[in-house]
Design a protein around this motif. Structure first.
Motif, PDB file in Angstrom:
ATOM      1  N   MET A  58      78.008  57.096  83.017  1.00  0.00           N
ATOM      2  CA  MET A  58      78.718  58.198  83.687  1.00  0.00           C
ATOM      3  C   MET A  58      80.128  58.384  83.109  1.00  0.00           C
ATOM      4  SD  MET A  58      76.680  59.408  85.992  1.00  0.00           S
ATOM      5  CE  MET A  58      77.757  60.395  87.028  1.00  0.00           C
ATOM      6  N   ARG A  59      80.489  57.530  82.182  1.00  0.00           N
ATOM      7  CA  ARG A  59      81.870  57.455  81.621  1.00  0.00           C
ATOM      8  C   ARG A  59      82.879  57.275  82.741  1.00  0.00           C
ATOM      9  NH1 ARG A  59      83.642  61.745  77.085  1.00  0.00           N
ATOM     10  NH2 ARG A  59      85.671  61.537  78.041  1.00  0.00           N
ATOM     11  N   MET A  60      82.577  56.352  83.624  1.00  0.00           N
ATOM     12  CA  MET A  60      83.459  56.102  84.771  1.00  0.00           C
ATOM     13  C   MET A  60      83.987  54.663  84.776  1.00  0.00           C
ATOM     14  SD  MET A  60      81.319  58.286  87.569  1.00  0.00           S
ATOM     15  CE  MET A  60      82.101  57.621  88.993  1.00  0.00           C
ATOM     16  N   TRP A  73      73.333  59.906  74.105  1.00  0.00           N
ATOM     17  CA  TRP A  73      72.984  61.292  73.794  1.00  0.00           C
ATOM     18  C   TRP A  73      72.107  61.902  74.878  1.00  0.00           C
ATOM     19  CZ3 TRP A  73      74.834  63.894  69.541  1.00  0.00           C
ATOM     20  CH2 TRP A  73      75.469  63.119  68.577  1.00  0.00           C
ATOM     21  N   ILE A  74      72.520  63.078  75.367  1.00  0.00           N
ATOM     22  CA  ILE A  74      71.662  63.901  76.218  1.00  0.00           C
ATOM     23  C   ILE A  74      71.621  65.260  75.546  1.00  0.00           C
ATOM     24  CG2 ILE A  74      71.377  65.022  78.465  1.00  0.00           C
ATOM     25  CD1 ILE A  74      72.653  62.670  79.791  1.00  0.00           C
ATOM     26  N   GLN A  75      70.412  65.737  75.261  1.00  0.00           N
ATOM     27  CA  GLN A  75      70.239  66.925  74.425  1.00  0.00           C
ATOM     28  C   GLN A  75      71.022  66.670  73.133  1.00  0.00           C
ATOM     29  OE1 GLN A  75      71.379  69.840  77.412  1.00  0.00           O
ATOM     30  NE2 GLN A  75      69.235  70.189  77.905  1.00  0.00           N
ATOM     31  N   ASN A  76      71.904  67.596  72.748  1.00  0.00           N
ATOM     32  CA  ASN A  76      72.611  67.358  71.483  1.00  0.00           C
ATOM     33  C   ASN A  76      74.032  66.877  71.699  1.00  0.00           C
ATOM     34  OD1 ASN A  76      70.451  68.143  69.854  1.00  0.00           O
ATOM     35  ND2 ASN A  76      70.922  70.302  70.261  1.00  0.00           N
ATOM     36  N   PHE A  77      74.295  66.324  72.881  1.00  0.00           N
ATOM     37  CA  PHE A  77      75.663  65.919  73.192  1.00  0.00           C
ATOM     38  C   PHE A  77      75.767  64.406  73.304  1.00  0.00           C
ATOM     39  CE2 PHE A  77      75.008  70.132  75.027  1.00  0.00           C
ATOM     40  CZ  PHE A  77      76.058  70.835  74.444  1.00  0.00           C
ATOM     41  N   ASN A  78      76.723  63.845  72.585  1.00  0.00           N
ATOM     42  CA  ASN A  78      77.071  62.437  72.774  1.00  0.00           C
ATOM     43  C   ASN A  78      78.131  62.404  73.882  1.00  0.00           C
ATOM     44  OD1 ASN A  78      77.942  59.824  72.726  1.00  0.00           O
ATOM     45  ND2 ASN A  78      78.604  59.835  70.581  1.00  0.00           N
ATOM     46  N   LEU A  79      77.783  61.851  75.031  1.00  0.00           N
ATOM     47  CA  LEU A  79      78.688  61.895  76.184  1.00  0.00           C
ATOM     48  C   LEU A  79      80.068  61.328  75.847  1.00  0.00           C
ATOM     49  CD1 LEU A  79      76.308  60.727  79.086  1.00  0.00           C
ATOM     50  CD2 LEU A  79      76.840  63.056  78.363  1.00  0.00           C
ATOM     51  N   TYR A  80      80.099  60.373  74.929  1.00  0.00           N
ATOM     52  CA  TYR A  80      81.370  59.716  74.615  1.00  0.00           C
ATOM     53  C   TYR A  80      82.258  60.546  73.683  1.00  0.00           C
ATOM     54  CZ  TYR A  80      78.833  55.987  76.832  1.00  0.00           C
ATOM     55  OH  TYR A  80      78.087  55.257  77.736  1.00  0.00           O
ATOM     56  N   GLU A  81      81.719  61.677  73.211  1.00  0.00           N
ATOM     57  CA  GLU A  81      82.545  62.551  72.363  1.00  0.00           C
ATOM     58  C   GLU A  81      83.001  63.793  73.121  1.00  0.00           C
ATOM     59  OE1 GLU A  81      80.092  63.272  68.969  1.00  0.00           O
ATOM     60  OE2 GLU A  81      80.766  61.446  67.964  1.00  0.00           O
ATOM     61  N   LEU A  82      82.562  63.962  74.370  1.00  0.00           N
ATOM     62  CA  LEU A  82      82.950  65.145  75.131  1.00  0.00           C
ATOM     63  C   LEU A  82      84.394  65.018  75.602  1.00  0.00           C
ATOM     64  CD1 LEU A  82      79.812  65.687  77.438  1.00  0.00           C
ATOM     65  CD2 LEU A  82      80.325  66.760  75.231  1.00  0.00           C
ATOM     66  N   ASN A  83      85.102  66.164  75.679  1.00  0.00           N
ATOM     67  CA  ASN A  83      86.443  66.092  76.238  1.00  0.00           C
ATOM     68  C   ASN A  83      86.357  65.937  77.757  1.00  0.00           C
ATOM     69  OD1 ASN A  83      86.159  68.635  77.448  1.00  0.00           O
ATOM     70  ND2 ASN A  83      86.904  69.681  75.608  1.00  0.00           N
ATOM     71  N   TYR A  84      87.498  65.721  78.380  1.00  0.00           N
ATOM     72  CA  TYR A  84      87.528  65.388  79.818  1.00  0.00           C
ATOM     73  C   TYR A  84      86.822  66.453  80.653  1.00  0.00           C
ATOM     74  CZ  TYR A  84      89.448  64.481  84.454  1.00  0.00           C
ATOM     75  OH  TYR A  84      89.583  64.246  85.799  1.00  0.00           O
ATOM     76  N   ASP A  86      84.621  68.829  79.718  1.00  0.00           N
ATOM     77  CA  ASP A  86      83.177  68.929  79.442  1.00  0.00           C
ATOM     78  C   ASP A  86      82.428  67.762  80.083  1.00  0.00           C
ATOM     79  OD1 ASP A  86      83.544  71.233  78.073  1.00  0.00           O
ATOM     80  OD2 ASP A  86      83.486  70.332  76.075  1.00  0.00           O
ATOM     81  N   MET A  87      83.062  66.590  80.089  1.00  0.00           N
ATOM     82  CA  MET A  87      82.400  65.429  80.692  1.00  0.00           C
ATOM     83  C   MET A  87      82.281  65.614  82.198  1.00  0.00           C
ATOM     84  SD  MET A  87      80.819  62.648  80.077  1.00  0.00           S
ATOM     85  CE  MET A  87      79.899  61.905  81.427  1.00  0.00           C
ATOM     86  N   ARG A  88      83.293  66.247  82.792  1.00  0.00           N
ATOM     87  CA  ARG A  88      83.254  66.494  84.235  1.00  0.00           C
ATOM     88  C   ARG A  88      82.064  67.399  84.575  1.00  0.00           C
ATOM     89  NH1 ARG A  88      86.093  68.900  88.294  1.00  0.00           N
ATOM     90  NH2 ARG A  88      86.627  70.650  86.958  1.00  0.00           N
ATOM     91  N   MET A  89      81.844  68.397  83.737  1.00  0.00           N
ATOM     92  CA  MET A  89      80.701  69.292  83.935  1.00  0.00           C
ATOM     93  C   MET A  89      79.386  68.548  83.662  1.00  0.00           C
ATOM     94  SD  MET A  89      82.074  72.036  84.887  1.00  0.00           S
ATOM     95  CE  MET A  89      80.953  73.392  84.757  1.00  0.00           C
ATOM     96  N   ALA A  90      79.410  67.722  82.605  1.00  0.00           N
ATOM     97  CA  ALA A  90      78.187  66.981  82.256  1.00  0.00           C
ATOM     98  C   ALA A  90      77.777  66.056  83.389  1.00  0.00           C
ATOM     99  CB  ALA A  90      78.420  66.157  80.981  1.00  0.00           C
ATOM    100  N   ARG A  91      78.780  65.548  84.138  1.00  0.00           N
ATOM    101  CA  ARG A  91      78.494  64.616  85.220  1.00  0.00           C
ATOM    102  C   ARG A  91      77.653  65.261  86.320  1.00  0.00           C
ATOM    103  NH1 ARG A  91      83.901  62.640  85.176  1.00  0.00           N
ATOM    104  NH2 ARG A  91      83.774  61.054  83.595  1.00  0.00           N
ATOM    105  N   ALA A  92      77.648  66.550  86.376  1.00  0.00           N
ATOM    106  CA  ALA A  92      76.815  67.197  87.382  1.00  0.00           C
ATOM    107  C   ALA A  92      75.511  67.687  86.778  1.00  0.00           C
ATOM    108  CB  ALA A  92      77.571  68.365  87.990  1.00  0.00           C
ATOM    109  N   HIS A  93      75.612  68.429  85.665  1.00  0.00           N
ATOM    110  CA  HIS A  93      74.418  69.094  85.149  1.00  0.00           C
ATOM    111  C   HIS A  93      73.553  68.190  84.303  1.00  0.00           C
ATOM    112  CE1 HIS A  93      75.948  72.859  86.607  1.00  0.00           C
ATOM    113  NE2 HIS A  93      77.103  72.581  86.059  1.00  0.00           N
ATOM    114  N   MET A  94      74.178  67.247  83.594  1.00  0.00           N
ATOM    115  CA  MET A  94      73.399  66.408  82.682  1.00  0.00           C
ATOM    116  C   MET A  94      73.058  65.068  83.317  1.00  0.00           C
ATOM    117  SD  MET A  94      75.006  66.840  78.949  1.00  0.00           S
ATOM    118  CE  MET A  94      75.382  68.421  78.242  1.00  0.00           C
ATOM    119  N   ILE A  95      74.058  64.423  83.917  1.00  0.00           N
ATOM    120  CA  ILE A  95      73.823  63.065  84.404  1.00  0.00           C
ATOM    121  C   ILE A  95      74.519  62.887  85.757  1.00  0.00           C
ATOM    122  CG2 ILE A  95      75.750  62.150  82.990  1.00  0.00           C
ATOM    123  CD1 ILE A  95      73.904  59.619  82.605  1.00  0.00           C
TER     124      ILE A  95
END
Ligand code: SF4
Length: 322
Positions: A58-60, A73-84, A86-95
């Motif tokens: 969750m990068r938490m 990696w989820i789809q084509n996104f490496n969660l650890y390369e997302l900015n703050y 984008d990661m906040r959004m990913a935390r809901a829609h992706m993981i």
């Protein structure tokens, strides 16, 4: 497994904590794939790194801990390369996550609808208040609760209802990957089953994948497709739930299975000899060697590599290295 796509691919994840006594790798080079729609159970003794891994996905991870290296990696996104943001959004829609002790995290003075709507609002979807309320009620219905619950306060709900509300909050944005950390640990056996059924139904509806962390091997056997066994921050074995129970490969998995209660051993408690090692004093070589009945000389010197023995089956043990 081959006809399904990969939902989450974790590569060489290392999570390090700084302590007064030195650095520890609470997750130490973990790699695995989670398939679309798959239910993966994560087991291991307390302190083996399961919850740290969930937080890392969750990068938490909070200081003094940090994700030292790795990819998720989820789809084509490496969660650890997302900015703050984008990661906040990913935390809901992706993981999404149903955290440990989630039902105690509900705010006692806020109605349930406000707590779910806060989560939705947090993700800036541009919804009106009425739309958010409708989404909150839908989320409650999706976990088998009536819309009336929206107007209630946490103290008006039973433990099982509170846990369902937490599942509704965690899953309101329909994430592709759900992490459930001991989702039923404080509930009675009947309510546990009901909550698990609810999470399972919800997962089926949304076609999400799930990583479930639990100590309850019985619950695991009934709920998951594959089991990942963790020991001292590493994956000891990953296999189908059937293989884990009928043909475990890793000596630690074998011992874990042997500790399960059976009627023929009524009154006799079986446990794994020794204690899980402290991360500050990990033995050289395979971290399980002081407790392993199959340990060989090489086990005290060399860390076994994680190898794939068949599709979707991984083991880290010198008994299976070429
Ligand atoms: Fe046991 Fe050696 Fe395998 Fe470790 S590597 S689990 S000590 S046999």
């Amino acid at each position: 497994m081959s006809d399904r796509n990969i939902a989450l691919s974790v590569k060489n994840l290392v999570v390090q904590y700084y302590t007064d006594d030195g650095r520890i790798n609470a997750v130490n080079g973990v790699s695995f794939d989670l398939m679309e729609g798959e239910r993966l159970g994560l087991v291991g003794e307390s302190g083996c790194g399961k919850s740290t891994m969930a937080l890392a996905l969750m990068r938490m991870i909070k200081p003094p801990g940090k994700i030292l290296s790795g990819e998720a990696w989820i789809q084509n996104f490496n969660l650890y390369e997302l900015n703050y943001e984008d990661m906040r959004m990913a935390r809901a829609h992706m993981i999404g996550m149903i955290p440990q002790g989630a039902m105690n995290s509900l705010v006692p003075v806020l109605r349930i609808k406000d707590q779910i709507m806060d989560t939705i609002q947090d993700h800036k979807l541009g919804m009106s208040k009425e739309q958010m309320l409708e989404r909150a009620c839908e989320a409650l219905e999706s976990v088998g609760l009536s819309r009336r619950v929206a107007n209630m306060y946490p103290h008006e709900l039973s433990g099982g209802m509170k846990q369902r509300v937490c599942a509704a909050i965690g899953l309101a944005m329909k994430p592709k990957v759900i992490i459930a950390d001991e989702p039923t640990s404080a509930l009675d056996v009947i309510t546990q089953r009901q909550v698990m059924e609810t999470i399972g139904k919800l997962q089926d509806q949304t076609k999400a994948s799930i990583i479930m962390i639990t100590h309850d091997m019985g619950l695991m056997a009934q709920f998951v497709d594959r089991v990942a066994v963790m020991y001292a921050g590493k994956l000891a074995e990953v296999s189908t739930v059937k293989d884990a129970f009928t043909n475990p490969l890793h000596p630690y998995t074998k011992l874990l299975i042997s500790t399960l209660p059976v009627l023929s051993r009524k009154g006799v408690f079986v446990s794994i000899p020794g204690m899980a090692p402290s991360f500050l004093e990990l033995p050289a070589g395979c971290p399980f060697h002081p407790r392993c009945p199959s340990a060989m000389d090489i086990c005290t010197e060399k860390m076994p590599e994680q190898i794939t023995t068949s599709e979707g089956r991984l083991v880290s043990c010198h008994l299976y290295q070429a």
